[in-house]
Design a protein around this motif. Structure first.
Motif, PDB file in Angstrom:
ATOM      1  N   LEU A 108     -54.028 -52.534  38.549  1.00 54.83           N
ATOM      2  CA  LEU A 108     -53.350 -51.529  37.738  1.00 54.83           C
ATOM      3  C   LEU A 108     -53.677 -50.130  38.271  1.00 54.83           C
ATOM      4  O   LEU A 108     -54.770 -49.891  38.776  1.00 54.83           O
ATOM      5  N   LEU A 109     -52.713 -49.243  38.140  1.00 52.45           N
ATOM      6  CA  LEU A 109     -52.925 -47.852  38.513  1.00 52.45           C
ATOM      7  C   LEU A 109     -53.595 -47.131  37.343  1.00 52.45           C
ATOM      8  O   LEU A 109     -53.139 -47.235  36.199  1.00 52.45           O
ATOM      9  N   VAL A 110     -54.677 -46.428  37.635  1.00 50.16           N
ATOM     10  CA  VAL A 110     -55.426 -45.698  36.613  1.00 50.16           C
ATOM     11  C   VAL A 110     -55.282 -44.209  36.897  1.00 50.16           C
ATOM     12  O   VAL A 110     -55.646 -43.730  37.972  1.00 50.16           O
ATOM     13  N   LEU A 111     -54.737 -43.481  35.917  1.00 45.15           N
ATOM     14  CA  LEU A 111     -54.468 -42.052  36.060  1.00 45.15           C
ATOM     15  C   LEU A 111     -55.392 -41.232  35.164  1.00 45.15           C
ATOM     16  O   LEU A 111     -55.812 -41.700  34.098  1.00 45.15           O
ATOM     17  N   PRO A 112     -55.721 -40.005  35.564  1.00 43.91           N
ATOM     18  CA  PRO A 112     -56.563 -39.152  34.723  1.00 43.91           C
ATOM     19  C   PRO A 112     -55.912 -38.893  33.361  1.00 43.91           C
ATOM     20  O   PRO A 112     -54.680 -38.939  33.233  1.00 43.91           O
ATOM     21  N   PRO A 113     -56.719 -38.604  32.346  1.00 45.21           N
ATOM     22  CA  PRO A 113     -56.164 -38.331  31.015  1.00 45.21           C
ATOM     23  C   PRO A 113     -55.214 -37.137  30.996  1.00 45.21           C
ATOM     24  O   PRO A 113     -54.232 -37.130  30.282  1.00 45.21           O
ATOM     25  N   ARG A 114     -55.509 -36.108  31.812  1.00 48.99           N
ATOM     26  CA  ARG A 114     -54.665 -34.916  31.853  1.00 48.99           C
ATOM     27  C   ARG A 114     -54.265 -34.668  33.295  1.00 48.99           C
ATOM     28  O   ARG A 114     -55.104 -34.641  34.184  1.00 48.99           O
ATOM     29  N   ARG A 115     -52.952 -34.469  33.521  1.00 47.57           N
ATOM     30  CA  ARG A 115     -52.451 -34.242  34.872  1.00 47.57           C
ATOM     31  C   ARG A 115     -51.447 -33.108  34.838  1.00 47.57           C
ATOM     32  O   ARG A 115     -50.891 -32.771  33.783  1.00 47.57           O
ATOM     33  N   PRO A 116     -51.157 -32.513  35.997  1.00 49.40           N
ATOM     34  CA  PRO A 116     -50.154 -31.441  36.030  1.00 49.40           C
ATOM     35  C   PRO A 116     -48.805 -31.918  35.509  1.00 49.40           C
ATOM     36  O   PRO A 116     -48.388 -33.043  35.757  1.00 49.40           O
ATOM     37  N   GLU A 117     -48.112 -31.043  34.774  1.00 46.52           N
ATOM     38  CA  GLU A 117     -46.796 -31.399  34.231  1.00 46.52           C
ATOM     39  C   GLU A 117     -45.791 -31.703  35.327  1.00 46.52           C
ATOM     40  O   GLU A 117     -44.792 -32.378  35.114  1.00 46.52           O
ATOM     41  N   SER A 118     -46.047 -31.205  36.540  1.00 48.93           N
ATOM     42  CA  SER A 118     -45.112 -31.405  37.646  1.00 48.93           C
ATOM     43  C   SER A 118     -45.094 -32.844  38.149  1.00 48.93           C
ATOM     44  O   SER A 118     -44.169 -33.249  38.849  1.00 48.93           O
ATOM     45  N   PRO A 160     -58.988 -53.358  39.522  1.00 44.25           N
ATOM     46  CA  PRO A 160     -58.790 -54.640  38.844  1.00 44.25           C
ATOM     47  C   PRO A 160     -58.607 -54.410  37.348  1.00 44.25           C
ATOM     48  O   PRO A 160     -59.089 -53.417  36.795  1.00 44.25           O
ATOM     49  N   ARG A 161     -57.947 -55.351  36.687  1.00 45.68           N
ATOM     50  CA  ARG A 161     -57.596 -55.164  35.278  1.00 45.68           C
ATOM     51  C   ARG A 161     -58.816 -54.860  34.410  1.00 45.68           C
ATOM     52  O   ARG A 161     -58.765 -53.991  33.533  1.00 45.68           O
ATOM     53  N   SER A 162     -59.925 -55.570  34.628  1.00 44.57           N
ATOM     54  CA  SER A 162     -61.085 -55.357  33.756  1.00 44.57           C
ATOM     55  C   SER A 162     -61.618 -53.937  33.878  1.00 44.57           C
ATOM     56  O   SER A 162     -61.956 -53.296  32.870  1.00 44.57           O
ATOM     57  N   MET A 163     -61.699 -53.403  35.101  1.00 43.94           N
ATOM     58  CA  MET A 163     -62.158 -52.026  35.292  1.00 43.94           C
ATOM     59  C   MET A 163     -61.138 -51.036  34.750  1.00 43.94           C
ATOM     60  O   MET A 163     -61.495 -50.004  34.169  1.00 43.94           O
TER      61      MET A 163
END
Length: 302
Positions: free
Chosen positions: A167-177, A250-253
């Motif tokens: 799975l792709l894990v993204l930061p809680p806050r990212r640029p609106e762009s 991995p999904r668990s992480m």
């Protein structure tokens, strides 16, 4: 040639000198020196170059390392087998696994085994590269190995495990762009072309997940945009949460990261990896036999 002599020999190999080896073995250094000298006399030549600050293997000593490890492993297997027949519990299971596979699925595999056999001691070793897994199993340093199924493991028996999705894990806050899902927008898949544009937190070249992603992007003519590269995998989720970049996990992480505020996305197409549990042909310890049987029943590819 005695078992004790081989144990002393291998301790010298692993710890690089008589002083360190004697301390680890909890024997007097003269006793260790005498045992190694007797072994050298029996074999007909020196096994170590004695240096002021340690001991270095001679060519003859290097030739003894792998057979000595195999003898040690076989003796341990024989002892465990006898104890099993006598109804005794205990023993030890040594497993070497690439880190990502250790997280998922090995953690669940070991947990299930440990619940069923709580008196068996388990040690999991982490190599720097997947290619080392086969070597550590072939030479008897570990009885079982878990390696990416794409890594060749000649001369070893094995079982391919069920596919593990990433799975792709993204930061809680990212640029609106960024043209990617915002928190709360649902599990919208991210195309590989969009993923290639992200700043990524990744492990070094040659590690399993990075190789999976790099190969997938290469097929569509794109390359990774690695913002932070780290061999310390425990850093990855904290780096993502701190906004250093996104990561493929991995999904668990990934689910653990989501519990701390990260945003999870699937990829389109889905990315996955597959492990293989490997072992040397020939007799295995009762613990290893049971672990292999459990793997066939619960985790093998269907």
């Amino acid at each position: 040639m005695e078992r004790r002599q081989l144990e002393y020999f291998l301790a010298l190999v692993e710890h690089g000198g008589f002083t360190n080896a004697a301390r680890v073995l909890r024997v007097a250094q003269p006793s260790l020196s005498h045992a190694i000298a007797a072994l050298e006399t029996e074999l007909g030549g020196p096994l170590f170059h004695r240096l002021p600050h340690g001991a270095v293997l001679t060519a003859a000593g290097a030739a003894l390392v792998e057979p000595a490890r195999q003898v040690g492993r076989d003796l341990a297997t024989a002892t465990a087998s006898v104890r099993e027949v006598l109804g005794l519990s205990g023993g030890r299971l040594d497993i070497v696994a690439q880190t990502t596979l250790a997280v998922d699925p090995l953690a669940a595999m070991v947990g299930r085994f440990a619940r069923q056999h709580p008196k068996v001691g388990i040690r999991v070793t982490d190599p720097e590269r997947g290619s080392e897994v086969g070597h550590l199993v072939r030479t008897g340093q570990c009885e079982l190995g878990l390696v990416n199924a794409a890594v060749p493991t000649p001369e070893l028996d094995g079982i391919e495990l069920a596919e593990q999705h990433l799975l792709l894990v993204l930061p809680p806050r990212r640029p609106e762009s960024e043209p990617l899902p915002r928190p709360g927008s649902g599990p919208v898949p991210v195309r590989l072309a969009d993923l290639a544009a992200l700043r990524l937190v990744a492990t070094p070249d040659g590690t399993e997940i990075r190789d999976v992603l790099a190969a997938a992007l290469l097929e569509i003519g794109l390359t990774l945009n690695v913002a932070v590269e780290t061999a310390h995998r425990a850093m990855i989720v904290p780096l993502v949460l701190a906004g250093a970049g996104a990561s493929l996990l991995p999904r668990s992480m990934a689910e653990e990261a989501a519990g701390k505020g990260a945003v999870l996305c699937a990829t389109e197409p889905a990315l996955s990896y597959r492990g293989r549990l490997v072992w040397r042909s020939g007799p295995r310890s009762p613990a290893a036999d049971r672990f292999v049987a459990m793997t066939r029943e619960h985790y093998a590819a269907r």
